[in-house]
Write a protein that holds these residues in place. Structure first.
Motif, PDB file in Angstrom:
ATOM      1  N   LEU A 184     -25.637   6.511 -56.794  1.00  0.00           N
ATOM      2  CA  LEU A 184     -25.014   6.980 -58.035  1.00  0.00           C
ATOM      3  C   LEU A 184     -25.863   6.694 -59.264  1.00  0.00           C
ATOM      4  CD1 LEU A 184     -21.356   5.706 -57.414  1.00  0.00           C
ATOM      5  CD2 LEU A 184     -22.354   7.901 -56.771  1.00  0.00           C
ATOM      6  N   ALA A 185     -26.922   5.916 -59.120  1.00  0.00           N
ATOM      7  CA  ALA A 185     -27.720   5.504 -60.267  1.00  0.00           C
ATOM      8  C   ALA A 185     -28.489   6.679 -60.861  1.00  0.00           C
ATOM      9  CB  ALA A 185     -28.684   4.397 -59.865  1.00  0.00           C
ATOM     10  N   CYS A 186     -28.509   6.761 -62.195  1.00  0.00           N
ATOM     11  CA  CYS A 186     -29.251   7.839 -62.856  1.00  0.00           C
ATOM     12  C   CYS A 186     -30.638   7.328 -63.255  1.00  0.00           C
ATOM     13  CB  CYS A 186     -28.481   8.370 -64.065  1.00  0.00           C
ATOM     14  SG  CYS A 186     -27.811   7.099 -65.156  1.00  0.00           S
ATOM     15  N   MET A 187     -31.418   6.983 -62.228  1.00  0.00           N
ATOM     16  CA  MET A 187     -32.793   6.524 -62.408  1.00  0.00           C
ATOM     17  C   MET A 187     -33.521   6.638 -61.073  1.00  0.00           C
ATOM     18  SD  MET A 187     -32.499   2.329 -62.341  1.00  0.00           S
ATOM     19  CE  MET A 187     -34.264   2.103 -62.114  1.00  0.00           C
ATOM     20  N   ASP A 188     -34.809   6.489 -61.094  1.00  0.00           N
ATOM     21  CA  ASP A 188     -35.590   6.472 -59.862  1.00  0.00           C
ATOM     22  C   ASP A 188     -35.337   5.131 -59.168  1.00  0.00           C
ATOM     23  OD1 ASP A 188     -37.372   6.613 -57.812  1.00  0.00           O
ATOM     24  OD2 ASP A 188     -39.156   6.884 -59.054  1.00  0.00           O
ATOM     25  N   ILE A 189     -34.790   5.180 -57.963  1.00  0.00           N
ATOM     26  CA  ILE A 189     -34.375   3.951 -57.286  1.00  0.00           C
ATOM     27  C   ILE A 189     -35.409   3.463 -56.274  1.00  0.00           C
ATOM     28  CG2 ILE A 189     -31.921   4.463 -57.549  1.00  0.00           C
ATOM     29  CD1 ILE A 189     -31.969   5.372 -54.573  1.00  0.00           C
ATOM     30  N   TYR A 190     -36.607   4.049 -56.277  1.00  0.00           N
ATOM     31  CA  TYR A 190     -37.610   3.701 -55.262  1.00  0.00           C
ATOM     32  C   TYR A 190     -37.921   2.209 -55.254  1.00  0.00           C
ATOM     33  CZ  TYR A 190     -41.995   3.618 -52.653  1.00  0.00           C
ATOM     34  OH  TYR A 190     -42.978   3.321 -51.743  1.00  0.00           O
ATOM     35  N   VAL A 191     -38.207   1.647 -56.429  1.00  0.00           N
ATOM     36  CA  VAL A 191     -38.577   0.228 -56.509  1.00  0.00           C
ATOM     37  C   VAL A 191     -37.386  -0.663 -56.154  1.00  0.00           C
ATOM     38  CG1 VAL A 191     -39.363  -1.625 -58.042  1.00  0.00           C
ATOM     39  CG2 VAL A 191     -40.377   0.657 -58.214  1.00  0.00           C
ATOM     40  N   ILE A 192     -36.206  -0.322 -56.701  1.00  0.00           N
ATOM     41  CA  ILE A 192     -34.993  -1.100 -56.400  1.00  0.00           C
ATOM     42  C   ILE A 192     -34.716  -1.080 -54.908  1.00  0.00           C
ATOM     43  CG2 ILE A 192     -32.505  -1.277 -56.770  1.00  0.00           C
ATOM     44  CD1 ILE A 192     -33.953  -2.024 -59.239  1.00  0.00           C
ATOM     45  N   ASN A 193     -34.910   0.097 -54.302  1.00  0.00           N
ATOM     46  CA  ASN A 193     -34.676   0.228 -52.865  1.00  0.00           C
ATOM     47  C   ASN A 193     -35.609  -0.678 -52.072  1.00  0.00           C
ATOM     48  OD1 ASN A 193     -33.782   1.276 -50.372  1.00  0.00           O
ATOM     49  ND2 ASN A 193     -35.441   2.758 -50.365  1.00  0.00           N
ATOM     50  N   LEU A 194     -36.875  -0.730 -52.469  1.00  0.00           N
ATOM     51  CA  LEU A 194     -37.831  -1.605 -51.784  1.00  0.00           C
ATOM     52  C   LEU A 194     -37.438  -3.073 -51.931  1.00  0.00           C
ATOM     53  CD1 LEU A 194     -41.327  -0.046 -52.620  1.00  0.00           C
ATOM     54  CD2 LEU A 194     -40.084   0.018 -50.445  1.00  0.00           C
ATOM     55  N   LEU A 195     -36.984  -3.449 -53.119  1.00  0.00           N
ATOM     56  CA  LEU A 195     -36.591  -4.838 -53.355  1.00  0.00           C
ATOM     57  C   LEU A 195     -35.339  -5.205 -52.570  1.00  0.00           C
ATOM     58  CD1 LEU A 195     -37.242  -5.039 -57.215  1.00  0.00           C
ATOM     59  CD2 LEU A 195     -38.600  -6.079 -55.384  1.00  0.00           C
ATOM     60  N   VAL A 196     -34.382  -4.285 -52.494  1.00  0.00           N
ATOM     61  CA  VAL A 196     -33.162  -4.528 -51.716  1.00  0.00           C
ATOM     62  C   VAL A 196     -33.499  -4.697 -50.237  1.00  0.00           C
ATOM     63  CG1 VAL A 196     -31.011  -3.484 -50.896  1.00  0.00           C
ATOM     64  CG2 VAL A 196     -31.593  -3.394 -53.316  1.00  0.00           C
TER      65      VAL A 196
END
Length: 303
Positions: A184-196
């Motif tokens: 649902l996030a209105c941003m590029d989640i690539y980095v967050i996804n890697l950190l998660v």
């Protein structure tokens, strides 16, 4: 925390079918109550029994406590939401639930590691067992487990708080977790996804590998034991191994893959958030004569 135009979310739940929701309400209410009953029964039995004073049962009581709390983070809302027309959860409540899920889930992971360490010392270093696994050491290990789970859940909530939400606000899940929130996030989640993935995925996978290695070492060391000693040790280790596979299998499936969703995700999550906390006390009590005898003595004396 990022600036959000979304102040509340709607939990989609397991299904939108009204008839299925009634079935889910009845089934999961029973499962949740049984989970609380069994786990609290194990905790009370261990705390009041003079025969269950070993470190193994000390850690088992904390595992049962973590199981009861872990199930409570998701099951009550799932049950209540089946009766609600609009399954809303505020932003703050969502973040609180996310933290609690990872905190008690992390606690369960670390306590399982402590239980494997206890079995390693008991089987591989029996003469030093009482010295190594003293009450002071056990207390310190449990504190470390709580601290470790707090660090893990704090990292998860930190990542979730970086996500801005501009709408839509429907979470395709029955509880708040970082993965469905990222959708649902209105941003590029690539980095967050890697950190998660590097956080939850690494914790789950590395812990599972550590447990496999520890039980491999234990099984290898059993070759020098008597037949009776091997039988008893294998019985205990088999019980622990079943619990490990039931818990870590779904966790690794959910948290280690790339940011994609599958229809089966929610059912897999049900298994490790609600199913495993119910099965753990059953597995440990049904296969453990000492716990069953202590339960009989406790409840016979009460009656």
């Amino acid at each position: 925390m990022m600036n959000n135009t979304v102040t509340e979310f709607i939990l989609f739940g397991l299904t939108q079918d009204a008839k299925k929701q009634k079935v889910i309400f009845g089934v999961f209410l029973i499962l949740y109550l049984l989970t609380l009953l069994w786990n609290l029964l194990v905790v009370v039995t261990i705390k009041t029994s003079v025969t269950l004073g070993s470190p193994m049962y000390f850690f088992l009581s904390y595992l049962s406590f973590a199981d009861a709390c872990f199930s409570t983070t998701t099951a009550p809302r799932l049950i209540v939401d089946t009766l609600s027309q609009k399954k809303t959860i505020s932003y703050n409540e969502c973040m609180t639930q996310l933290f609690a899920v990872h905190f008690f889930g992390g606690t369960e992971i670390f306590v399982l590691i402590l239980m494997s360490f206890d079995r390693y010392v008991a089987i591989c270093k029996p003469l030093q067992y009482n010295t190594i696994m003293s009450q002071r050491v056990c207390n310190m290990l449990v504190i470390l487990a709580w601290v470790g789970s707090c660090i893990h859940s704090s990292a998860q909530i930190f990542l979730a708080l970086q996500l801005p939400f501009c709408g839509p606000n429907v979470i395709d899940h029955y509880f708040c977790d970082v993965q469905p929130l990222m959708q649902l996030a209105c941003m590029d989640i690539y980095v967050i996804n890697l950190l998660v993935a590097s956080n939850s995925g690494t914790v789950s996978t590395v812990s599972f590998i550590i447990l496999l290695i520890s039980y491999g070492v234990i099984l290898y060391s059993l070759r020098n034991h008597s037949a009776e000693g091997r039988r008893k040790a294998l019985s205990t280790c088999t019980t622990h191994f079943i619990v490990i596979v039931l818990f870590f299998g779904p966790c690794i499936f959910i948290y280690t893959r790339p940011q994609t969703t599958f229809p089966v995700d929610k059912m897999v999550s049900v298994f490790y958030t609600i199913g495993t906390p119910l099965l753990n006390p059953l597995i440990y009590t049904l296969r453990n004569a000492e716990v069953k005898n202590a339960m009989r003595k406790l409840w016979c004396s009460k009656i």
